[in-house]
Write a protein that holds these residues in place. Structure first.
Motif, PDB file in Angstrom:
ATOM      1  N   GLU A   1      -9.036  44.171  50.704  1.00 23.86           N
ATOM      2  CA  GLU A   1      -8.596  45.320  51.495  1.00 23.86           C
ATOM      3  C   GLU A   1      -9.625  45.703  52.565  1.00 23.86           C
ATOM      4  O   GLU A   1      -9.286  46.340  53.575  1.00 23.86           O
ATOM      5  N   LEU A   2     -10.883  45.299  52.370  1.00 24.85           N
ATOM      6  CA  LEU A   2     -11.926  45.618  53.346  1.00 24.85           C
ATOM      7  C   LEU A   2     -11.885  44.699  54.567  1.00 24.85           C
ATOM      8  O   LEU A   2     -12.487  45.020  55.601  1.00 24.85           O
ATOM      9  N   VAL A   3     -11.196  43.561  54.456  1.00 24.36           N
ATOM     10  CA  VAL A   3     -11.206  42.582  55.550  1.00 24.36           C
ATOM     11  C   VAL A   3      -9.806  42.232  56.029  1.00 24.36           C
ATOM     12  O   VAL A   3      -9.633  41.385  56.915  1.00 24.36           O
ATOM     13  N   ALA A   4      -8.778  42.849  55.462  1.00 26.93           N
ATOM     14  CA  ALA A   4      -7.394  42.527  55.824  1.00 26.93           C
ATOM     15  C   ALA A   4      -7.135  42.831  57.294  1.00 26.93           C
ATOM     16  O   ALA A   4      -7.827  43.634  57.925  1.00 26.93           O
ATOM     17  N   GLY A   5      -6.125  42.177  57.820  1.00 26.13           N
ATOM     18  CA  GLY A   5      -5.759  42.438  59.210  1.00 26.13           C
ATOM     19  C   GLY A   5      -5.337  41.204  59.962  1.00 26.13           C
ATOM     20  O   GLY A   5      -4.997  41.285  61.152  1.00 26.13           O
ATOM     21  N   GLY A   6      -5.358  40.059  59.295  1.00 27.40           N
ATOM     22  CA  GLY A   6      -4.879  38.853  59.934  1.00 27.40           C
ATOM     23  C   GLY A   6      -5.894  38.213  60.850  1.00 27.40           C
ATOM     24  O   GLY A   6      -7.048  38.644  60.945  1.00 27.40           O
ATOM     25  N   PRO A   7      -5.473  37.152  61.569  1.00 25.65           N
ATOM     26  CA  PRO A   7      -6.389  36.433  62.453  1.00 25.65           C
ATOM     27  C   PRO A   7      -6.894  37.302  63.601  1.00 25.65           C
ATOM     28  O   PRO A   7      -6.224  38.244  64.037  1.00 25.65           O
ATOM     29  N   ASP A   8      -8.066  36.969  64.094  1.00 24.91           N
ATOM     30  CA  ASP A   8      -8.646  37.594  65.278  1.00 24.91           C
ATOM     31  C   ASP A   8      -7.877  37.078  66.494  1.00 24.91           C
ATOM     32  O   ASP A   8      -7.910  35.886  66.802  1.00 24.91           O
ATOM     33  N   ILE A   9      -7.178  37.939  67.201  1.00 27.84           N
ATOM     34  CA  ILE A   9      -6.311  37.492  68.298  1.00 27.84           C
ATOM     35  C   ILE A   9      -7.105  36.955  69.480  1.00 27.84           C
ATOM     36  O   ILE A   9      -6.552  36.240  70.328  1.00 27.84           O
ATOM     37  N   ASP A  10      -8.397  37.280  69.550  1.00 25.53           N
ATOM     38  CA  ASP A  10      -9.230  36.801  70.653  1.00 25.53           C
ATOM     39  C   ASP A  10      -9.941  35.492  70.326  1.00 25.53           C
ATOM     40  O   ASP A  10     -10.663  34.961  71.170  1.00 25.53           O
ATOM     41  N   ALA A  11      -9.742  34.989  69.098  1.00 30.76           N
ATOM     42  CA  ALA A  11     -10.440  33.778  68.668  1.00 30.76           C
ATOM     43  C   ALA A  11      -9.530  32.564  68.763  1.00 30.76           C
ATOM     44  O   ALA A  11      -8.301  32.671  68.666  1.00 30.76           O
ATOM     45  N   GLU A  12     -10.160  31.414  68.942  1.00 29.92           N
ATOM     46  CA  GLU A  12      -9.401  30.167  68.967  1.00 29.92           C
ATOM     47  C   GLU A  12      -8.776  29.889  67.611  1.00 29.92           C
ATOM     48  O   GLU A  12      -7.663  29.367  67.509  1.00 29.92           O
ATOM     49  N   ILE A  13      -9.489  30.230  66.550  1.00 32.11           N
ATOM     50  CA  ILE A  13      -8.962  30.102  65.190  1.00 32.11           C
ATOM     51  C   ILE A  13      -9.759  31.026  64.282  1.00 32.11           C
ATOM     52  O   ILE A  13     -10.923  31.347  64.568  1.00 32.11           O
ATOM     53  N   THR A  14      -9.130  31.468  63.203  1.00 34.25           N
ATOM     54  CA  THR A  14      -9.794  32.295  62.197  1.00 34.25           C
ATOM     55  C   THR A  14      -9.799  31.539  60.874  1.00 34.25           C
ATOM     56  O   THR A  14      -8.757  31.054  60.424  1.00 34.25           O
ATOM     57  N   LEU A  15     -10.970  31.445  60.249  1.00 30.55           N
ATOM     58  CA  LEU A  15     -11.130  30.736  58.986  1.00 30.55           C
ATOM     59  C   LEU A  15     -11.377  31.720  57.858  1.00 30.55           C
ATOM     60  O   LEU A  15     -12.131  32.689  58.014  1.00 30.55           O
ATOM     61  N   GLY A  16     -10.755  31.484  56.694  1.00 26.27           N
ATOM     62  CA  GLY A  16     -11.030  32.259  55.492  1.00 26.27           C
ATOM     63  C   GLY A  16     -12.077  31.548  54.654  1.00 26.27           C
ATOM     64  O   GLY A  16     -12.015  30.326  54.490  1.00 26.27           O
ATOM     65  N   VAL A  17     -13.051  32.300  54.146  1.00 28.28           N
ATOM     66  CA  VAL A  17     -14.166  31.717  53.401  1.00 28.28           C
ATOM     67  C   VAL A  17     -14.376  32.495  52.115  1.00 28.28           C
ATOM     68  O   VAL A  17     -14.500  33.728  52.137  1.00 28.28           O
ATOM     69  N   THR A  18     -14.418  31.779  50.986  1.00 24.95           N
ATOM     70  CA  THR A  18     -14.699  32.409  49.699  1.00 24.95           C
ATOM     71  C   THR A  18     -15.338  31.389  48.778  1.00 24.95           C
ATOM     72  O   THR A  18     -15.253  30.185  49.020  1.00 24.95           O
ATOM     73  N   HIS A  19     -15.999  31.859  47.735  1.00 29.46           N
ATOM     74  CA  HIS A  19     -16.605  30.915  46.795  1.00 29.46           C
ATOM     75  C   HIS A  19     -15.572  30.344  45.841  1.00 29.46           C
ATOM     76  O   HIS A  19     -15.321  29.147  45.828  1.00 29.46           O
ATOM     77  N   ALA A  20     -14.951  31.202  45.052  1.00 27.90           N
ATOM     78  CA  ALA A  20     -14.045  30.723  43.999  1.00 27.90           C
ATOM     79  C   ALA A  20     -12.591  30.841  44.458  1.00 27.90           C
ATOM     80  O   ALA A  20     -12.148  31.921  44.861  1.00 27.90           O
ATOM     81  N   PRO A  21     -11.815  29.749  44.368  1.00 25.90           N
ATOM     82  CA  PRO A  21     -10.437  29.761  44.867  1.00 25.90           C
ATOM     83  C   PRO A  21      -9.433  30.312  43.863  1.00 25.90           C
ATOM     84  O   PRO A  21      -8.496  29.620  43.434  1.00 25.90           O
ATOM     85  N   TYR A  22      -9.635  31.574  43.486  1.00 24.78           N
ATOM     86  CA  TYR A  22      -8.656  32.228  42.615  1.00 24.78           C
ATOM     87  C   TYR A  22      -7.380  32.492  43.408  1.00 24.78           C
ATOM     88  O   TYR A  22      -7.410  32.749  44.615  1.00 24.78           O
ATOM     89  N   LEU A  23      -6.257  32.443  42.707  1.00 25.39           N
ATOM     90  CA  LEU A  23      -4.963  32.558  43.378  1.00 25.39           C
ATOM     91  C   LEU A  23      -4.803  33.880  44.110  1.00 25.39           C
ATOM     92  O   LEU A  23      -4.182  33.927  45.171  1.00 25.39           O
ATOM     93  N   ARG A  24      -5.363  34.962  43.576  1.00 27.05           N
ATOM     94  CA  ARG A  24      -5.213  36.250  44.258  1.00 27.05           C
ATOM     95  C   ARG A  24      -5.905  36.212  45.622  1.00 27.05           C
ATOM     96  O   ARG A  24      -5.427  36.805  46.587  1.00 27.05           O
ATOM     97  N   ALA A  25      -7.045  35.512  45.695  1.00 26.55           N
ATOM     98  CA  ALA A  25      -7.745  35.400  46.971  1.00 26.55           C
ATOM     99  C   ALA A  25      -6.982  34.499  47.932  1.00 26.55           C
ATOM    100  O   ALA A  25      -6.819  34.825  49.114  1.00 26.55           O
ATOM    101  N   LEU A  26      -6.493  33.367  47.438  1.00 25.75           N
ATOM    102  CA  LEU A  26      -5.740  32.451  48.289  1.00 25.75           C
ATOM    103  C   LEU A  26      -4.456  33.103  48.775  1.00 25.75           C
ATOM    104  O   LEU A  26      -4.073  32.950  49.948  1.00 25.75           O
ATOM    105  N   ASP A  27      -3.772  33.834  47.892  1.00 22.67           N
ATOM    106  CA  ASP A  27      -2.548  34.541  48.294  1.00 22.67           C
ATOM    107  C   ASP A  27      -2.840  35.543  49.409  1.00 22.67           C
ATOM    108  O   ASP A  27      -2.068  35.675  50.367  1.00 22.67           O
ATOM    109  N   ALA A  28      -3.965  36.257  49.284  1.00 13.32           N
ATOM    110  CA  ALA A  28      -4.296  37.281  50.279  1.00 13.32           C
ATOM    111  C   ALA A  28      -4.569  36.649  51.639  1.00 13.32           C
ATOM    112  O   ALA A  28      -4.062  37.113  52.672  1.00 13.32           O
TER     113      ALA A  28
END
Length: 303
Positions: A191-218
């Motif tokens: 909830e602290l980082v939600a908001g979708g891709p940065d519209i001014d960026a060429e691409i937005t990457l998601g980065v996390t340590h553990a690939p839990y489904l709740r994180a991947l779903d978000a």
């Protein structure tokens, strides 16, 4: 009687030989895996991302340090470190030394639980459990000097992405990032980082340590096109011809490592790359049918 004795002795010999290989050979058999992701706009120049993960450094691991330093020869455009750099409280210096050539390259990082908390002896049986294994520490645990590690990475310009967003200019091109702190110990706060891709960026990457489904779903539901994670060690001990038995989270074993996709409940789909990492806990220094690795991910234009 001799035949009855010979069978268990033979099995024991094979087991000891396999353990010796897992602990003395494959655990040092470092490799680089390469993947292409068609996610950029047509006509865009490719970008090369080096992902390193789960280093689990222990002082004295000179072969691992030398290999990590050699990765700078790939000349990546960006380095993504997906956490669990430490497996010993005195390993901050060795990690920073091993990463020093890569720290000259723009980079981003998140932490895993082993960056925060000192490694402890393991109960192997717990890794046979499936499902959501995430939980905050149930008792006080000794901490590593993670602040020193964070400062050592950040002073070279690497972005810290633990529940944070950020962006980097790479050759005049803007690349954005949405990061989560480690879901394995329930430090993730999407909830602290939600908001979708940065519209001014060429691409937005998601980065996390553990690939839990709740994180991947978000990430996927929010429209983040590429998600990078580690944590699983690729299963660490795998069966040739079958693969991993466990992922140490609620991700399925079919996606324990490598490049796949993830579809959120709202039917949005992202690319998902899970690194098998290049280390192990110092209390379980073995790998079998799952060599330590780093990955070179080349983002290319969509077809």
């Amino acid at each position: 009687m001799r035949k009855k004795i010979a069978v268990p002795l033979g099995v024991a010999a094979v087991g000891l030989a396999g353990l010796g290989y897992a602990a003395g050979v494959e655990v040092n058999f470092y490799r680089l895996r390469r993947f292409e992701l068609p996610v950029l706009e047509p006509g865009s120049d490719p970008i090369r991302i080096l992902q390193v993960s789960d280093i689990h450094m222990v002082p004295g691991q000179r072969r691992k340090q030398k290999w990590l330093r050699s990765l700078a020869e790939l000349e990546p455009d960006l380095v993504v470190n997906t956490g669990d750099n430490l497996s010993h409280p005195d390993a901050v210096g060795p990690v920073l030394d091993a990463l020093e050539p890569l720290l000259r390259v723009p980079g981003v990082f998140v932490f895993g639980s082993n960056d925060y908390y000192q490694a402890t002896k393991l109960n192997p049986a717990k890794y046979l459990r499936r499902g959501d294994l995430s939980h905050a520490p149930r008792k006080k645990r000794e901490q590593n000097d993670w602040q020193l590690l964070e400062a050592g990475l950040a002073k070279h310009g690497w972005l810290q992405l633990n529940n944070a967003r950020g962006a980097l200019e790479l050759g005049g091109r803007r690349f954005a990032f949405v990061g989560l702190d480690d879901p394995h110990v329930k430090r993730d706060r999407y909830e602290l980082v939600a908001g979708g891709p940065d519209i001014d960026a060429e691409i937005t990457l998601g980065v996390t340590h553990a690939p839990y489904l709740r994180a991947l779903d978000a990430f996927a539901a929010d429209g983040i096109p590429v998600i990078l994670a580690g944590h699983t060690h690729g299963g660490q001990l795998c069966i040739p011809g079958y693969g991993a038995l466990v992922t140490n989270c609620d991700l399925d074993t079919d996606r324990v490592k490598g490049l796949n996709t993830h579809t959120a409940p709202n039917e949005r789909t992202s690319y998902l790359h899970v690194s098998a990492g290049c280390g192990t806990s110092r209390f379980a220094p073995v790998r079998f049918a799952c060599p330590p690795e780093a990955s070179l991910l080349t983002l290319v234009p969509r077809h």
